[in-house]
Design an enzyme around this catalytic site. Structure first.
Site, PDB file in Angstrom:
ATOM      1  N   ASP A   1      25.438  74.239  95.322  1.00 43.76           N
ATOM      2  CA  ASP A   1      25.190  74.892  96.607  1.00 43.76           C
ATOM      3  C   ASP A   1      24.606  76.273  96.312  1.00 43.76           C
ATOM      4  OD1 ASP A   1      25.187  76.033  99.144  1.00 43.76           O
ATOM      5  OD2 ASP A   1      27.115  75.150  99.698  1.00 43.76           O
TER       6      ASP A   1
ATOM      7  N   CYS B   1      16.785  71.686 107.705  1.00 40.20           N
ATOM      8  CA  CYS B   1      16.818  70.336 107.137  1.00 40.20           C
ATOM      9  C   CYS B   1      15.641  69.558 107.706  1.00 40.20           C
ATOM     10  CB  CYS B   1      18.135  69.644 107.465  1.00 40.20           C
ATOM     11  SG  CYS B   1      18.181  67.931 106.901  1.00 40.20           S
TER      12      CYS B   1
ATOM     13  N   GLN C   1      24.957  67.887 114.017  1.00 39.13           N
ATOM     14  CA  GLN C   1      25.803  69.083 113.959  1.00 39.13           C
ATOM     15  C   GLN C   1      25.203  70.213 114.794  1.00 39.13           C
ATOM     16  OE1 GLN C   1      27.230  70.376 110.156  1.00 39.13           O
ATOM     17  NE2 GLN C   1      27.631  68.294 109.486  1.00 39.13           N
TER      18      GLN C   1
ATOM     19  N   CYS D   1      21.427  61.937 107.161  1.00 37.92           N
ATOM     20  CA  CYS D   1      22.188  63.187 107.179  1.00 37.92           C
ATOM     21  C   CYS D   1      22.612  63.463 108.624  1.00 37.92           C
ATOM     22  CB  CYS D   1      21.368  64.353 106.619  1.00 37.92           C
ATOM     23  SG  CYS D   1      20.031  64.908 107.667  1.00 37.92           S
TER      24      CYS D   1
ATOM     25  N   ARG E   1      23.091  78.197  98.599  1.00 37.09           N
ATOM     26  CA  ARG E   1      22.885  78.938  99.842  1.00 37.09           C
ATOM     27  C   ARG E   1      23.471  80.345  99.761  1.00 37.09           C
ATOM     28  NH1 ARG E   1      25.022  74.307 103.840  1.00 37.09           N
ATOM     29  NH2 ARG E   1      26.548  74.229 102.166  1.00 37.09           N
TER      30      ARG E   1
ATOM     31  N   GLU F   1      16.802  74.901 102.935  1.00 31.49           N
ATOM     32  CA  GLU F   1      16.688  73.455 102.747  1.00 31.49           C
ATOM     33  C   GLU F   1      17.409  73.011 101.467  1.00 31.49           C
ATOM     34  OE1 GLU F   1      14.910  69.707 103.833  1.00 31.49           O
ATOM     35  OE2 GLU F   1      14.846  71.595 104.895  1.00 31.49           O
TER      36      GLU F   1
END
Length: 170
Positions: free
Chosen positions: A123, A51, A67, A62, A125, A89
Site C-alpha cells: 500500500d 480507480c 463504496q 472491485c 498511498r 490508482e
C-alpha cells in the site's frame, strides 16, 4: 502546503456538491462538499483513491464505485459531508501495478498481497493531502466512511480528529 485552484458546483445523482480542486505541488486532489463543513464536528468523510477499473470501466472485479456511491448516499441522507478524491490508482502504485496484480487477485490473493507478489508496495498511498484539505476546510472532526481502519492513523498524525468509523461494506 496545499493551494486551492478552483471550485464550482457539481450535480450528482446523490445531490449537489461543491467541488474544490486543491494542489500540493505534485498532485491535484478534489474535495466534494455537501453542506457547510467549516467548523463542523462529526462530519461524514470518505477519503477515496482513484480507480479506473471501477469508476471509468465499470469493472465488477472491485468495489470502488460501490463504496463511492454508498458514501455519497450516506452524505446525502445526512445533508452534510465530504468526499476527498485522491489520485492514487492501484493503492498508490499506479495503473501498471493494478494491471500486473489482477491475475493474482483472481487467484484469491488480497489486493495488498497481489501488489507485493508483482513487486510493488502493499500500500503506497499517502493521505497527507487529505489531512491538509480537511485542515484547510476548518473541519473540527470527522467520521470516516471506510472499510479500512488503517486510513485513520495517517490522518490523525496530521491533526485530523477522527471520532468514528462507518463501514461502506456492501
Amino acid at each position: 502546503m496545499i493551494v486551492k485552484l478552483a471550485e464550482g458546483n457539481l450535480k450528482t445523482k446523490f445531490g449537489e456538491y461543491r467541488e474544490v480542486l486543491f494542489y500540493n505541488g505534485q498532485k491535484e486532489a478534489i474535495a466534494l462538499l455537501m453542506g457547510d463543513v467549516a467548523g463542523a464536528e462529526n462530519v461524514l468523510c470518505r477519503v477515496h483513491s482513484s480507480c479506473l477499473f471501477g469508476h471509468a470501466f465499470n469493472s465488477i472485479e472491485c468495489d470502488c464505485r460501490e463504496q463511492m456511491e454508498i458514501s455519497q448516499q450516506l452524505i446525502q441522507q445526512e445533508g452534510k459531508g465530504i468526499v476527498i478524491w485522491l489520485d492514487q490508482e492501484g493503492k498508490g502504485n499506479g495503473h501498471f501495478a493494478l494491471l500486473k496484480s489482477v491475475e493474482y487477485k483472481r487467484l484469491g490473493l488480497a489486493p495488498a498481497d497481489a501488489y507485493e507478489a508483482v513487486g510493488f508496495k502493499r500500500d503506497a498511498r499517502d493521505y497527507t493531502i487529505a489531512a491538509d484539505i480537511l485542515n484547510e476546510l476548518g473541519v473540527k472532526s470527522i467520521r470516516m466512511l471506510t472499510n479500512n481502519p488503517r486510513k485513520v492513523e495517517p490522518l490523525t498524525k496530521h491533526g485530523v480528529e477522527v471520532v468514528g468509523i462507518r463501514s461502506t461494506e456492501l
